[in-house]
Design an enzyme around this catalytic site. Sequence first.
Site, PDB file in Angstrom:
ATOM      1  N   GLU A  64      11.726  13.099   0.099  1.00 34.81           N
ATOM      2  CA  GLU A  64      12.141  12.601  -1.210  1.00 34.81           C
ATOM      3  C   GLU A  64      11.226  13.168  -2.292  1.00 34.81           C
ATOM      4  O   GLU A  64      10.038  13.419  -2.056  1.00 34.81           O
ATOM      5  CB  GLU A  64      12.064  11.070  -1.234  1.00 34.81           C
ATOM      6  CG  GLU A  64      13.097  10.433  -0.316  1.00 34.81           C
ATOM      7  CD  GLU A  64      13.050   8.918  -0.324  1.00 34.81           C
ATOM      8  OE1 GLU A  64      14.114   8.305  -0.170  1.00 34.81           O
ATOM      9  OE2 GLU A  64      11.957   8.339  -0.481  1.00 34.81           O
TER      10      GLU A  64
ATOM     11  N   CYS B 189      -2.139   4.837   6.092  1.00 33.54           N
ATOM     12  CA  CYS B 189      -2.738   3.892   5.140  1.00 33.54           C
ATOM     13  C   CYS B 189      -1.942   2.583   5.167  1.00 33.54           C
ATOM     14  O   CYS B 189      -0.713   2.593   5.222  1.00 33.54           O
ATOM     15  CB  CYS B 189      -2.753   4.482   3.735  1.00 33.54           C
ATOM     16  SG  CYS B 189      -3.763   5.975   3.628  1.00 33.54           S
TER      17      CYS B 189
ATOM     18  N   CYS C 221       1.019   1.968   2.488  1.00 32.34           N
ATOM     19  CA  CYS C 221       1.953   3.047   2.141  1.00 32.34           C
ATOM     20  C   CYS C 221       3.178   3.046   3.034  1.00 32.34           C
ATOM     21  O   CYS C 221       3.076   3.003   4.256  1.00 32.34           O
ATOM     22  CB  CYS C 221       1.238   4.395   2.241  1.00 32.34           C
ATOM     23  SG  CYS C 221       2.310   5.786   1.868  1.00 32.34           S
TER      24      CYS C 221
ATOM     25  N   CYS D 215       5.192   4.482  -6.640  1.00 30.30           N
ATOM     26  CA  CYS D 215       4.045   4.921  -5.853  1.00 30.30           C
ATOM     27  C   CYS D 215       3.952   4.162  -4.526  1.00 30.30           C
ATOM     28  O   CYS D 215       3.946   2.932  -4.500  1.00 30.30           O
ATOM     29  CB  CYS D 215       2.780   4.694  -6.678  1.00 30.30           C
ATOM     30  SG  CYS D 215       1.308   5.258  -5.857  1.00 30.30           S
TER      31      CYS D 215
END
Lengths: 346, 226
Positions: free
Chosen positions: A92, A116, A119, A330
Site C-alpha cells: 500500500e 514492533c 504496528c 501511520c
Amino acid sequence: MEKPSLFGKTLDELKQVASKLDLPKYAAKQMAEWLYKKNVVSIEEMSNLSKKTREDLATNFQMGKVAHSKEQVSVDGTKKYLFPSGQNKFIEAAYIPDEDRATLCVSSQVGCKMGCLFCMTGKQGFQSNLSAGEIVNQIFSLPEKEKLTNIVYMGMGEPFDNLQEVLKSLEILTSEWGAGMSPRRITVSTIGIVPAMEEFLEKSECHLAVSLHTPFDEERRKLMPINTVYPINKVLSEVRSWDFGKQRRLSFEYIMFKDLNDTTAHVNELARLLNGLRCRINLIRFHPIPDTPLLSSDSEKMESFKAALEVKGITTTIRRSRGEDIYAACGLLSTKELVKKEESDY
Amino acid sequence: MANSYSTAKSDLQLVPFEISRKHQLAEDVYLISVPRKSDFEAGQVVAVSLSDGQTPRLYSIASGNAGPEISILFNIKKDGFLSPQLANSKEGDRILVSAPFGNFTCRDEKACWIASGTGIAPFASMFFSGQWKGKTLIHGGRTVDSFYFQDDIAPVMKESYIRCCSQENGLGLYQGRLTSYLKEQTYLDLSQKYYLCGSPEMVVDVRDILISKKVPFENIISEIYF
C-alpha cells in the site's frame, strides 16, 4: 520465466542493457529519459530509439510499470493505493494532500520483519523485499504524480532492511538522469538498523527520520525488538558521528502512548539524550490496532508534551493524523488479508 | 561527510577467525564454531561475513559463555546470500566475526523461553551458560529433527522443556504448533518474563496470544531474525 523489468534500473544498469544488446552508449540515457522523465508506460513509446532497438528491448525486457489495483479515499482527502507485487503479494502507498504540499508515503517491503508492538504491518509478518522498480513504481504510477511535493519512506516495511533497493530507488528519484527530485524532498525512516543507517548517510543526501518512541532502552525493547541489538545509544552515536549540515534534516518519530512514554521523565531524558543534536521530534498520535494493549495519549497531553520539549530547546511538531478511516494513517498499513500465508518454521 | 568512527561502528568491526568446527544438525541446519577470543553474555549476537565488503548478517550465539568456542546456528535461507556460503564452508576456512553485542539477556530471573526453529540459539547459549534454573523452554519445529540440542537440554530441564512438533509425531513431543500449545494453557504465570526468539510471524503470533492471556506486554521481550 518473467522477463526482467527496465523500469527500476539505474543509469549504470541501463548502460549494461545497452551493452548487452549492442546499442550505442547514449541509448542508456535515452531510455532513462523515457522511463523517468517522460514516464512512458511501454517500450514502444520510446520513439527516438530505432524500431529494431525497441523490438530487441521488448524481446528481452518488460516495461515493469504496474498500475494500482485498488484505491480508497478518506474523508480528509487522503488516498490509499494498493499495488500488486508478484503473485499473491500486495503493498500500500498513502497519498496525503495538504494545503501547501502533497506527500506520498511509500512502502519498501511486503510486510515487515521488525515486529514492533504498535504496528499493523508488523502483524502480517514478512513476505518479500520490493525491488527498486516496485518502490519507484508507487510514485511514477500515482495518478497524482504531478502534484507530489514530498516522498516519505514510511509505508510498509523497514527501508534499511532492504537498503540496496532503497538506495537504488533514491538514485533514480534524485539523479539528473532520473526524476531529478531534490533529496530534501525525500525522507527515509528507520527503526535504527545501525550499519545500514551508516551506509545510507554516506551514500544518500535524503533526510533521515528515526523511530525512537521512548528514550529508555528497557521500555524501547518491549515496544521494538530491534532494540535488543541496536539500543538507543548506538543509534544516537551513529547519527552524532555525521554532520547533517544546514539542509539535511534529522528527525525522531515519537508515537505517544498513554501513561507509557508521555511523562515528565520522558521529556527530561529526551532532552538529555538529544542535547546538542540539531534535530526535531515529530509527535504522532497512536492509531490503535487489533489486540494491542496500548492506548494513545490524548491531544491535551500531546500539546503539553510538545510544550515541555520546546522549553528544553527541542523543535517539536505534532503530526496531524490523516486517513485513519481508510487505515492509511501511520502504523495502519497492512495487506495481511490479501497475502498468501507462507509456511512458517514452527 | 563522514566523521570519526563511533562505538556503534566498532561493534561491527569484523575480525578473521578459522572455523574450528562445523556440524550439520538437520537438513539445511548447521552449527559453526570459532575459537572464543572475548567474553560475552548468553543471548548476545555476532555479525558474520565471509569476505571484506560483504554485508554482514547477525547471528545469535548458541554456545555457553564459559566454553572455548563461539558457535552460531543457522539454516540455509532460500534466497540468502550468506547462509548457503556458510553451509559450504569447511573447518579451517576463514570467516569474519564481530565482537559479541546485544542485550537479549536473561540471567537468573524466572522466565519462559519461547523459540521457533533456529530461534533456539540464544536460549541454548543461556542453557549452556547454566542459566536454565527457574526457566521453561518451549520450542516449536516442523519435524522431529528440529529440536536442536535436545539431547543436552531434555535430561536437565525435564518437564520444563516442551517441544512442539507441527508436522510429525514423536515420543515426548507435543503434536501441534507452539501457538496451539500456548492457546491451550489455562494458566500462565503473569509475573514472569517471556523471552521470544524466532521468525517475525512466530514472535508476533505468540506475543498476541500472551497478551490475550493477560500477560503484561512489559513482560514480553522479543528477538527477531532479520
